[in-house]
Design a protein around this motif. Structure first.
Motif, PDB file in Angstrom:
ATOM      1  N   THR A 169       1.197  -1.453   0.064  1.00 39.08           N
ATOM      2  CA  THR A 169      -0.066  -0.079   0.216  1.00 39.08           C
ATOM      3  C   THR A 169       1.475   1.026   0.131  1.00 39.08           C
ATOM      4  O   THR A 169       2.028   1.188   1.082  1.00 39.08           O
ATOM      5  CB  THR A 169      -0.955   0.140   1.045  1.00 39.08           C
ATOM      6  OG1 THR A 169      -1.760  -1.052   1.531  1.00 39.08           O
ATOM      7  CG2 THR A 169      -2.026   1.494   1.277  1.00 39.08           C
ATOM      8  N   HIS A 170       0.727   2.223  -0.580  1.00 38.00           N
ATOM      9  CA  HIS A 170       1.828   2.926  -0.761  1.00 38.00           C
ATOM     10  C   HIS A 170       1.167   3.819   0.361  1.00 38.00           C
ATOM     11  O   HIS A 170       0.085   4.590   0.589  1.00 38.00           O
ATOM     12  CB  HIS A 170       0.571   4.208  -2.331  1.00 38.00           C
ATOM     13  CG  HIS A 170       2.208   4.991  -2.407  1.00 38.00           C
ATOM     14  ND1 HIS A 170       1.803   6.642  -2.152  1.00 38.00           N
ATOM     15  CD2 HIS A 170       3.310   5.158  -3.292  1.00 38.00           C
ATOM     16  CE1 HIS A 170       3.088   7.078  -2.253  1.00 38.00           C
ATOM     17  NE2 HIS A 170       3.778   6.736  -3.311  1.00 38.00           N
ATOM     18  N   PRO A 171       2.479   5.287   1.276  1.00 38.64           N
ATOM     19  CA  PRO A 171       1.895   5.709   2.211  1.00 38.64           C
ATOM     20  C   PRO A 171       1.110   6.417   1.930  1.00 38.64           C
ATOM     21  O   PRO A 171       0.164   7.490   2.676  1.00 38.64           O
ATOM     22  CB  PRO A 171       2.871   5.587   2.597  1.00 38.64           C
ATOM     23  CG  PRO A 171       4.498   5.425   1.642  1.00 38.64           C
ATOM     24  CD  PRO A 171       3.456   4.611   0.608  1.00 38.64           C
ATOM     25  N   ARG A 172       1.316   7.153   1.099  1.00 39.60           N
ATOM     26  CA  ARG A 172       0.140   8.612   0.582  1.00 39.60           C
ATOM     27  C   ARG A 172      -0.758   8.653  -0.289  1.00 39.60           C
ATOM     28  O   ARG A 172      -1.058   9.202   0.534  1.00 39.60           O
ATOM     29  CB  ARG A 172       1.384   9.212  -0.322  1.00 39.60           C
ATOM     30  CG  ARG A 172       1.063  10.962  -0.358  1.00 39.60           C
ATOM     31  CD  ARG A 172       2.274  11.649  -1.461  1.00 39.60           C
ATOM     32  NE  ARG A 172       3.171  11.758  -0.103  1.00 39.60           N
ATOM     33  CZ  ARG A 172       4.451  11.919  -0.813  1.00 39.60           C
ATOM     34  NH1 ARG A 172       4.355  12.224  -2.448  1.00 39.60           N
ATOM     35  NH2 ARG A 172       5.817  12.667  -0.461  1.00 39.60           N
ATOM     36  N   THR A 173      -1.206   7.778  -1.393  1.00 35.09           N
ATOM     37  CA  THR A 173      -1.516   7.651  -1.926  1.00 35.09           C
ATOM     38  C   THR A 173      -3.378   6.336  -1.368  1.00 35.09           C
ATOM     39  O   THR A 173      -4.090   6.392  -1.904  1.00 35.09           O
ATOM     40  CB  THR A 173      -2.288   7.438  -3.456  1.00 35.09           C
ATOM     41  OG1 THR A 173      -1.380   6.291  -3.955  1.00 35.09           O
ATOM     42  CG2 THR A 173      -0.879   8.190  -4.089  1.00 35.09           C
ATOM     43  N   HIS A 213       9.553   6.346   0.970  1.00 39.08           N
ATOM     44  CA  HIS A 213       9.166   7.081   0.524  1.00 39.08           C
ATOM     45  C   HIS A 213       8.751   7.677   0.002  1.00 39.08           C
ATOM     46  O   HIS A 213       8.441   9.418   0.079  1.00 39.08           O
ATOM     47  CB  HIS A 213      10.839   7.278  -0.346  1.00 39.08           C
ATOM     48  CG  HIS A 213      12.169   6.793   0.564  1.00 39.08           C
ATOM     49  ND1 HIS A 213      12.930   5.492  -0.152  1.00 39.08           N
ATOM     50  CD2 HIS A 213      13.324   7.431   1.139  1.00 39.08           C
ATOM     51  CE1 HIS A 213      14.090   5.618   0.924  1.00 39.08           C
ATOM     52  NE2 HIS A 213      14.290   7.321   1.680  1.00 39.08           N
ATOM     53  N   GLY A 214       7.583   7.334  -0.194  1.00 39.78           N
ATOM     54  CA  GLY A 214       6.006   8.309  -0.678  1.00 39.78           C
ATOM     55  C   GLY A 214       6.598   8.460  -1.955  1.00 39.78           C
ATOM     56  O   GLY A 214       4.486   9.546  -1.777  1.00 39.78           O
ATOM     57  N   PHE A 215       7.162   8.924  -2.624  1.00 42.49           N
ATOM     58  CA  PHE A 215       6.607   9.357  -3.965  1.00 42.49           C
ATOM     59  C   PHE A 215       5.577   8.358  -5.177  1.00 42.49           C
ATOM     60  O   PHE A 215       5.837   6.670  -5.260  1.00 42.49           O
ATOM     61  CB  PHE A 215       8.345   9.973  -4.664  1.00 42.49           C
ATOM     62  CG  PHE A 215       9.357   8.916  -5.571  1.00 42.49           C
ATOM     63  CD1 PHE A 215       8.887   7.569  -6.718  1.00 42.49           C
ATOM     64  CD2 PHE A 215      10.387   8.175  -4.012  1.00 42.49           C
ATOM     65  CE1 PHE A 215       9.792   6.653  -6.880  1.00 42.49           C
ATOM     66  CE2 PHE A 215      10.757   7.325  -4.497  1.00 42.49           C
ATOM     67  CZ  PHE A 215      10.394   6.193  -5.711  1.00 42.49           C
ATOM     68  N   GLU A 216       4.971   9.396  -5.558  1.00 46.71           N
ATOM     69  CA  GLU A 216       4.300   8.196  -6.224  1.00 46.71           C
ATOM     70  C   GLU A 216       5.229   8.302  -7.560  1.00 46.71           C
ATOM     71  O   GLU A 216       4.080   7.849  -8.739  1.00 46.71           O
ATOM     72  CB  GLU A 216       2.900   9.661  -7.028  1.00 46.71           C
ATOM     73  CG  GLU A 216       2.474  10.028  -5.619  1.00 46.71           C
ATOM     74  CD  GLU A 216       1.434  10.621  -5.195  1.00 46.71           C
ATOM     75  OE1 GLU A 216       0.209  10.912  -6.182  1.00 46.71           O
ATOM     76  OE2 GLU A 216       0.743  11.281  -4.895  1.00 46.71           O
ATOM     77  N   THR A 246      17.607  13.142   0.304  1.00 45.13           N
ATOM     78  CA  THR A 246      16.845  11.898   0.868  1.00 45.13           C
ATOM     79  C   THR A 246      17.909  11.459   0.980  1.00 45.13           C
ATOM     80  O   THR A 246      18.853  11.242   1.022  1.00 45.13           O
ATOM     81  CB  THR A 246      16.320  11.205  -0.062  1.00 45.13           C
ATOM     82  OG1 THR A 246      15.065  11.705  -0.845  1.00 45.13           O
ATOM     83  CG2 THR A 246      15.417  10.088   0.712  1.00 45.13           C
TER      84      THR A 246
END
Length: 501
Positions: free
Chosen positions: A431-435, A476-479, A497
């Motif tokens: 699961t993507h941490p941001r989206t 790191h949360g980039f999409e 980073t």
């Protein structure tokens, strides 16, 4: 009020009506631009001026862009040649037009890919037609090349299109400008005297005692300064080393092997049928001038061919599809690092292996994919396998749970999947941490007998291929995977980073 001479000179040269660029102030005062900048920041601290910054993009044609500026874009030259061949009245042979268009090798593909896109005509079944209503004089990209060559501005969308075609490059620079404040105007009107401030203490001043009688310039330790951007290890490489540390800590040894390898090791030994769609040029890169690879073992070649044609064991059936030694000896860029696993499991890499064994690699692979937010033409694959007696799906899932927990990822999901070379097979998702989006992060399974028996392996082997870039997205949360690769990379992200151990 008293001010150092350099500050007074900048204050007197600045205007209250409009910002004055530092370059103009340097010319007016006879000072170096860096001296003017320092003085401006000191004056801003005193509230006498404001310093503004604007980013300016300087556009420059690349060597290829310069050539197309002189000769014309390949698609326009193709169109003009097609008109001359009468393609505006009826379709003509594409080969005939290309031969007359004076296009070199790469320009042919460029012309064909942009010809229909720009409405110059159609290409179908080897024939080419030309649109009589098309007008190359209205081609925005050609006009933009001319404008850049003449130093004129161009539309941003067209600029981005030409950047993608590597026909121009954009260099961004910051322009600082200075504007007098009301307090600055008042101070000038009231009168300001210059002080002979000394900016540097010298050995001569110390020896003569002069230092005791001079006024030293203020040194503003809080003034903004340029942040140096030194070289550093790429976050992807640092993450790869972190993965290596984790897997070595779990008892694995590292594999090595060629990036360009024979189809035999890449696909045939993996029980991938030779007519499988993934083995065409649409999915992998063949070498037009292949370098030499290790000679294939004749006995292993025969066993693998037999597995493809007849299967293995009493119930084996094989694929009943074409299989040739010529195709097996073809050389491609590896589409996965499982070619290394085949070399090691067969004993060709380090000799025969006795269970239990654990091996891994974190290496580049190459696929002819469509570039998007989650796909690249080349990326890093985390390859791994375990050889042991009586392995099960529980062992496979437990290995992943332990591995990903080392990166703070606790919610790995598994979905049954089909692979020609493993049964059972599972895809892995995180699961993507941001989206919150669920994204695929790998593929896994237990090798089938059709893979293991020709290799001479008599026990179970569980294996996987995980995407290093997808792991980085989760940690790191980039999409967009292109944030760490290529011309669209996020430079600030790469500079700032850190990989947390």
């Amino acid at each position: 009020m008293e001010l150092p001479q350099r500050e007074l000179a900048v204050l007197e040269a600045a205007s209250a009506d409009e910002p004055t660029p530092v370059a103009e102030l340097a010319s007016a005062t006879g000072e170096k631009p860096e001296t003017v900048t320092g003085a401006a920041f000191d004056l801003e601290e005193r509230g006498l001026v404001t310093v503004s910054e604007d980013t300016v993009a300087d556009v420059e044609l690349t060597e290829e862009g310069e050539r197309y500026h002189r000769m014309g874009l390949p698609e326009i030259r193709l169109y003009e040649t097609a008109l001359g061949a009468g393609a505006d009245e009826e379709s003509v042979s594409m080969g005939e037009v290309l031969g007359a268009a004076d296009l070199d090798g790469p320009e042919v593909d460029i012309a064909l890919s942009n010809y229909a896109r720009k409405g110059y005509g159609e290409i179908e079944s080897g024939d080419l037609s030309a649109n009589p209503d098309a007008d190359p004089d209205t081609d925005e990209e050609a006009a933009a090349l001319d404008a850049v060559a003449d130093g004129e501005p161009i539309d941003e969308d067209v600029r981005e299109a030409l950047e993608r075609r590597d026909l121009l490059v954009v260099h961004e620079r910051t322009i600082r400008s200075v504007t007098l404040t009301d307090d600055g105007v008042d101070a000038l009107m009231a009168g300001i005297s210059a002080t002979e401030a000394v900016g540097q203490l010298t050995p001569e001043m110390l020896a003569s005692g002069e230092w005791a009688d001079v006024a030293f310039a203020d040194y503003n330790v809080e003034a903004d300064a340029e942040t140096p951007s030194s070289g550093k290890e790429h976050v992807l490489r640092a993450t790869a080393e972190r993965v290596t540390d984790v897997l070595v800590g779990m008892g694995f040894e590292e594999m090595e092997g060629p990036h360009a390898d024979s189809e035999f090791w890449i696909n045939d030994a993996l029980f991938m049928p030779q007519d499988h769609p993934a083995r065409t040029h649409w999915d992998q890169f063949a070498l037009s001038e292949p370098s030499a690879v290790d000679e294939l073992p004749d006995d292993l070649l025969e066993r693998v061919e037999s597995a493809h044609r007849e299967g293995v064991g009493d119930d084996g059936d094989g694929y009943h599809s074409p299989w040739t030694e010529e195709m097996a000896r073809g050389v491609d860029l590896r589409g996965h690092t499982t070619s290394l696993s085949m070399r090691y499991l067969s004993g060709e890499a380090v000799g025969d292996l006795e269970p239990p064994q654990r091996y891994f690699s974190v290496e580049k692979v190459y696929r002819n994919d469509t570039l998007d937010a989650t796909h690249l033409l080349e990326f890093f694959q985390i390859e791994g396998w375990v050889m042991a007696e009586d392995l099960s799906v529980r062992d496979l899932m437990g290995t992943f749970t332990e591995f990903y927990s080392q990166f703070g990822i606790e919610n790995v999901r598994f979905k049954p999947h089909y692979n020609p070379y493993t049964e059972p097979s599972f895809e892995l998702f995180g699961t993507h941490p941001r989206t919150g989006e669920v994204i695929e992060i790998g593929n896994s399974g237990l090798f089938r007998p059709e893979v293991l028996e020709p290799l001479g392996v008599e026990c179970d082997v569980m294996a996987w291929g995980l995407a290093l870039e997808r792991l980085l997205m989760l940690t790191h949360g980039f999409e967009d995977i292109r944030d760490v690769h290529g011309t669209l990379a996020d430079i600030d992200f790469l500079r700032n980073t850190e990989v947390v151990y």
